[in-house]
Write a protein that holds these residues in place. Sequence first.
Motif, PDB file in Angstrom:
ATOM      1  N   HIS A   1      51.369 -23.785 -47.745  1.00 32.24           N
ATOM      2  CA  HIS A   1      50.791 -22.544 -48.042  1.00 32.24           C
ATOM      3  C   HIS A   1      50.000 -22.047 -49.707  1.00 32.24           C
ATOM      4  CE1 HIS A   1      50.866 -18.155 -50.165  1.00 32.24           C
ATOM      5  NE2 HIS A   1      51.846 -17.630 -49.295  1.00 32.24           N
ATOM      6  N   PRO A   2      49.110 -21.186 -49.812  1.00 33.75           N
ATOM      7  CA  PRO A   2      48.038 -21.978 -50.496  1.00 33.75           C
ATOM      8  C   PRO A   2      48.544 -21.996 -51.796  1.00 33.75           C
ATOM      9  CG  PRO A   2      47.551 -20.362 -49.252  1.00 33.75           C
ATOM     10  CD  PRO A   2      48.317 -20.213 -48.632  1.00 33.75           C
ATOM     11  N   LEU A   3      49.622 -20.847 -52.608  1.00 30.45           N
ATOM     12  CA  LEU A   3      50.102 -20.443 -53.961  1.00 30.45           C
ATOM     13  C   LEU A   3      51.289 -21.885 -53.833  1.00 30.45           C
ATOM     14  CD1 LEU A   3      51.506 -17.084 -53.540  1.00 30.45           C
ATOM     15  CD2 LEU A   3      48.272 -18.133 -54.502  1.00 30.45           C
ATOM     16  N   LEU A   4      51.360 -22.138 -52.997  1.00 30.80           N
ATOM     17  CA  LEU A   4      52.066 -23.641 -53.024  1.00 30.80           C
ATOM     18  C   LEU A   4      51.422 -24.690 -53.272  1.00 30.80           C
ATOM     19  CD1 LEU A   4      55.485 -23.207 -51.005  1.00 30.80           C
ATOM     20  CD2 LEU A   4      55.644 -22.842 -53.199  1.00 30.80           C
ATOM     21  N   GLN A   5      50.626 -24.860 -52.708  1.00 30.08           N
ATOM     22  CA  GLN A   5      49.745 -25.945 -52.664  1.00 30.08           C
ATOM     23  C   GLN A   5      49.087 -26.538 -54.858  1.00 30.08           C
ATOM     24  OE1 GLN A   5      48.341 -28.616 -51.630  1.00 30.08           O
ATOM     25  NE2 GLN A   5      46.844 -28.908 -52.113  1.00 30.08           N
ATOM     26  N   GLU A   6      47.969 -25.099 -54.717  1.00 32.14           N
ATOM     27  CA  GLU A   6      48.334 -25.257 -55.983  1.00 32.14           C
ATOM     28  C   GLU A   6      49.168 -25.418 -57.257  1.00 32.14           C
ATOM     29  OE1 GLU A   6      44.865 -22.041 -57.839  1.00 32.14           O
ATOM     30  OE2 GLU A   6      46.813 -20.897 -57.445  1.00 32.14           O
ATOM     31  N   LEU A   7      49.990 -24.607 -56.972  1.00 29.64           N
ATOM     32  CA  LEU A   7      51.434 -24.925 -58.248  1.00 29.64           C
ATOM     33  C   LEU A   7      51.816 -26.411 -57.812  1.00 29.64           C
ATOM     34  CD1 LEU A   7      52.095 -23.244 -60.804  1.00 29.64           C
ATOM     35  CD2 LEU A   7      53.979 -22.134 -58.869  1.00 29.64           C
ATOM     36  N   PHE A   8      52.161 -27.000 -57.271  1.00 32.42           N
ATOM     37  CA  PHE A   8      52.764 -27.933 -56.429  1.00 32.42           C
ATOM     38  C   PHE A   8      52.235 -29.195 -56.046  1.00 32.42           C
ATOM     39  CE2 PHE A   8      56.027 -24.268 -56.388  1.00 32.42           C
ATOM     40  CZ  PHE A   8      57.285 -25.027 -56.253  1.00 32.42           C
ATOM     41  N   ALA A   9      51.349 -29.111 -55.281  1.00 32.20           N
ATOM     42  CA  ALA A   9      50.904 -29.920 -54.831  1.00 32.20           C
ATOM     43  C   ALA A   9      49.688 -30.749 -55.664  1.00 32.20           C
ATOM     44  CB  ALA A   9      50.776 -30.345 -53.586  1.00 32.20           C
ATOM     45  N   ASN A  10      49.171 -29.668 -56.685  1.00 34.03           N
ATOM     46  CA  ASN A  10      47.455 -29.765 -57.204  1.00 34.03           C
ATOM     47  C   ASN A  10      47.821 -29.855 -58.518  1.00 34.03           C
ATOM     48  OD1 ASN A  10      44.875 -29.801 -57.476  1.00 34.03           O
ATOM     49  ND2 ASN A  10      44.429 -27.875 -56.756  1.00 34.03           N
ATOM     50  N   PRO A  11      47.438 -31.260 -59.024  1.00 40.25           N
ATOM     51  CA  PRO A  11      48.347 -31.495 -60.690  1.00 40.25           C
ATOM     52  C   PRO A  11      46.502 -30.802 -61.087  1.00 40.25           C
ATOM     53  CG  PRO A  11      46.882 -33.878 -58.911  1.00 40.25           C
ATOM     54  CD  PRO A  11      47.248 -31.961 -58.164  1.00 40.25           C
ATOM     55  N   LEU A  12      45.598 -30.416 -60.775  1.00 35.49           N
ATOM     56  CA  LEU A  12      44.331 -30.252 -61.270  1.00 35.49           C
ATOM     57  C   LEU A  12      44.538 -28.715 -61.952  1.00 35.49           C
ATOM     58  CD1 LEU A  12      41.701 -32.226 -59.178  1.00 35.49           C
ATOM     59  CD2 LEU A  12      43.309 -33.019 -61.422  1.00 35.49           C
ATOM     60  N   THR A  13      45.697 -27.948 -60.675  1.00 35.64           N
ATOM     61  CA  THR A  13      44.952 -25.748 -61.366  1.00 35.64           C
ATOM     62  C   THR A  13      45.564 -26.008 -63.095  1.00 35.64           C
ATOM     63  OG1 THR A  13      46.807 -25.622 -59.689  1.00 35.64           O
ATOM     64  CG2 THR A  13      46.896 -23.903 -60.166  1.00 35.64           C
ATOM     65  N   PRO A  14      44.246 -25.383 -63.528  1.00 34.37           N
ATOM     66  CA  PRO A  14      44.839 -24.870 -64.703  1.00 34.37           C
ATOM     67  C   PRO A  14      46.617 -23.771 -64.963  1.00 34.37           C
ATOM     68  CG  PRO A  14      42.981 -24.057 -64.215  1.00 34.37           C
ATOM     69  CD  PRO A  14      43.432 -24.563 -62.453  1.00 34.37           C
ATOM     70  N   LEU A  15      46.713 -23.703 -65.746  1.00 34.95           N
ATOM     71  CA  LEU A  15      48.012 -23.204 -66.088  1.00 34.95           C
ATOM     72  C   LEU A  15      48.159 -21.916 -67.450  1.00 34.95           C
ATOM     73  CD1 LEU A  15      50.805 -25.216 -65.054  1.00 34.95           C
ATOM     74  CD2 LEU A  15      49.393 -23.838 -63.758  1.00 34.95           C
ATOM     75  N   ARG A  16      47.662 -20.512 -67.448  1.00 36.64           N
ATOM     76  CA  ARG A  16      48.535 -20.332 -68.547  1.00 36.64           C
ATOM     77  C   ARG A  16      49.637 -21.132 -69.242  1.00 36.64           C
ATOM     78  NH1 ARG A  16      50.010 -14.254 -66.771  1.00 36.64           N
ATOM     79  NH2 ARG A  16      48.875 -14.132 -68.603  1.00 36.64           N
ATOM     80  N   PRO A  17      49.741 -20.466 -70.264  1.00 31.52           N
ATOM     81  CA  PRO A  17      50.422 -20.638 -71.161  1.00 31.52           C
ATOM     82  C   PRO A  17      52.298 -20.754 -71.216  1.00 31.52           C
ATOM     83  CG  PRO A  17      48.696 -19.652 -72.825  1.00 31.52           C
ATOM     84  CD  PRO A  17      48.619 -19.330 -71.397  1.00 31.52           C
ATOM     85  N   LYS A  18      53.220 -21.080 -71.280  1.00 31.92           N
ATOM     86  CA  LYS A  18      54.146 -21.010 -70.673  1.00 31.92           C
ATOM     87  C   LYS A  18      54.467 -21.121 -69.379  1.00 31.92           C
ATOM     88  CE  LYS A  18      55.362 -18.909 -75.446  1.00 31.92           C
ATOM     89  NZ  LYS A  18      56.141 -17.809 -75.726  1.00 31.92           N
ATOM     90  N   ALA A  19      53.499 -21.594 -68.565  1.00 29.73           N
ATOM     91  CA  ALA A  19      53.622 -21.659 -66.548  1.00 29.73           C
ATOM     92  C   ALA A  19      53.498 -22.815 -66.672  1.00 29.73           C
ATOM     93  CB  ALA A  19      52.097 -20.793 -66.025  1.00 29.73           C
ATOM     94  N   ARG A  20      54.735 -23.192 -65.625  1.00 27.38           N
ATOM     95  CA  ARG A  20      54.747 -23.889 -65.632  1.00 27.38           C
ATOM     96  C   ARG A  20      54.319 -24.485 -64.616  1.00 27.38           C
ATOM     97  NH1 ARG A  20      61.102 -24.734 -66.872  1.00 27.38           N
ATOM     98  NH2 ARG A  20      61.690 -22.715 -65.690  1.00 27.38           N
ATOM     99  N   SER A  21      54.230 -26.049 -63.639  1.00 31.29           N
ATOM    100  CA  SER A  21      54.462 -26.553 -61.886  1.00 31.29           C
ATOM    101  C   SER A  21      55.056 -27.703 -62.087  1.00 31.29           C
ATOM    102  CB  SER A  21      53.053 -26.551 -62.231  1.00 31.29           C
ATOM    103  OG  SER A  21      51.680 -27.255 -62.844  1.00 31.29           O
TER     104      SER A  21
END
Length: 736
Positions: free
Chosen positions: A614-634
Amino acid sequence: MFNKFTTILQQAVEALAPDAPLHEDFVYHWKSVTNFYIENTDDKTPVSDSNIPSHLKQMLQILIQEEDEREAGDTGPCMEYLLQHKILETLHTLGRADCPPGMKQQVLIFFKNLLGKIKQPLLPHINVHRPVSRLVQVCGEVQAAPTEVEEISFLCTVCARLKREPHLINFFLGNEQAKAADKTKSPTETNHVSESSSSNETQPKEGYDLVDSLLNLSRSEDGRVAVKACEGLLLLVSTPHEAAARATVQDTALCPLLNTRLTNLFTALPTSLDPTDVDCVTVKWGLDSHSYSHSDARNFVGKRALVSFLSWFDYCDQLVMEAFQDCGDFIAQSIAENFFAKTLLGPLVQADERASLTTTAVLAKLFSMVRSKALTRKMINFVVGESQSNEDSCPTLLTQILSRCDHFSDEISIVTLRLFEVILFKPDSTAIDSLILRYLKDRAYHAKNPGNVVIQSSDELEWELEPGLDNPDPNSPTHSTPMKRSTSNTDIDNTGEAPNPKMLIQRSVNCFLSVLPDTAKSTQVNDDESGYDGYLREAHRTYKEICSTCREFDWPKPRNDILQAADRCQPVAVYNEGPFLTMLFNKLSSVLSQPYAVNLIVTSLASRLCLVPHPLLQELFANPLTPLRPKARSIFSVLQGVVEQITHRMVHVPNFKQRLLLARRKLAAGNEDDSPAHKTNSQMTSSLSGGPGVVANSNSDDHRTFLEGAIVLEEFCKELAAIAFVKHHAMAIHGL
């Protein structure tokens, strides 16, 4: 004795006499049956001492021979005689009276063979379907009757015939007493009843004697009879006839029987079952007697009761799966309301830890067994809740279960995490949608989400680069260097162009492989014993399995060039990762302070979520290059936090490197054939489940939990790197 001699003499005469026409022969045998009742006054003589069984057998053989000699669909004189003279009506009367003793058995055998061996359509004839229907009502009237075997054989033959000719089911639907009452009513009374029924919007019950008889026989003490009765019910439920299917599940005692037996078998389970024993039991409905023997090496207290319960649940699941149209949903809803909500819920939430542990293990086992879509959906809704309108709400049961993932009893935590692992990866998207995706759908975690006012003020954000991100060489020293990092995961190339898929794969893999400093590793990436190749093979196999499971879900395909957040996201000012991800990320953050067995199931659950296409799980779980907003976790940001803990604590452990290697050897000692580095977390659970026993002699080592956590984290990073490679490669090459 005299009757037997007469039978033998008669057969000899028939063999020597010239062949008579089939019709005359048939009439002769039938008159021989009726003459018995005229000539014999002793109604206590068993039918086995008479010529009746032989004559009935000869009549059936004549009918079969006649049909074989004529064209298909052509009714011969013998069959015409049977129909016109209402022979079946007479036989039903004699069988119901069981006169002489044993006649009921002979009648059941005759009816069964007639319906099973005659190919031409018989049931449309009133002189066939009426006596057959009346004989159906006789079956199951007496519990433990000596004719149970013949009764169930006859009923199953009727069910099989109706399965092939479902349009004939109408002959067996309806309550004859109700029909007779309707005939005696005046037209005025009939109209009044009709108006009353329509005003109350109630539907009269059809009545289905065939189902009632099968339900009675399903309670038989003879296991063979009970199983055959359940097979007959399966045939009826799956018959493509809307009225019959509806009558089966709504107008009979089928659903109450299913739930009552489930409840009785569940309450008979001991509360002290070991979760490992529950998980290891393999059952199949109808074969539970073969799953248990006193010589079984895996016997344990309560296994007989557990096998019986699981076998009956498997049958209920089979009913739901085979049911016609919406009847499966009705059965599943009934089981959810009357068994799960009323029976299983109490022990699941009670304060007694032993009972709740056993119930959670049993529930996880039920989830691993269920195959029907309707029952799977109802069971998932039972745990995660059906309402998804309020994203801030969390069902009470789900809240309690989630809290047990961090229970002070490691055994309860492991079993509860195992429950979520089974639920999330059923071939139904409800669990993942409810627990995870509904909290991620707006991508509020992304640094470029329009609701993130901090990011909106500037196109770039000051980031601390993850170790190894600036250098794709995995052998280079890891370090942290502040630099400007683009907030888009595609704009990371110095040329201003989006990198090609190969570069993305390389950078993502290197992020996971290099996040842990070399000084904190028990193996080197390039070593043959590092296990990375094994993780690649396992990730490829598991990814194919999960993709196959999720193929029917209404999900978009994951892409390497995931859509720009600013263009495709709704503005969200506050990011809520949801209670499940909060629990999971907290457990991952505590890897260094949790027992080895808990870490295995936590990392196994996280790695399987990384594999979900799934794109969202790919982005948050399997892609370490995803930039996160402050205090968001991956996953990757949590790993960075744990690595920071390791670098701070390792300097306080004397001889850290030697102790780390020793701890690894002790963990590997649990499996002589293979190194744990070559196992996925789920495989390590089985091969190193004896880990606590293996390392029990190191209780004096105060740093054992920390060292084992560091080793688990190291292996987890390798597994994530393998997953990132497999998923990126699949998306780049195959578009998966």
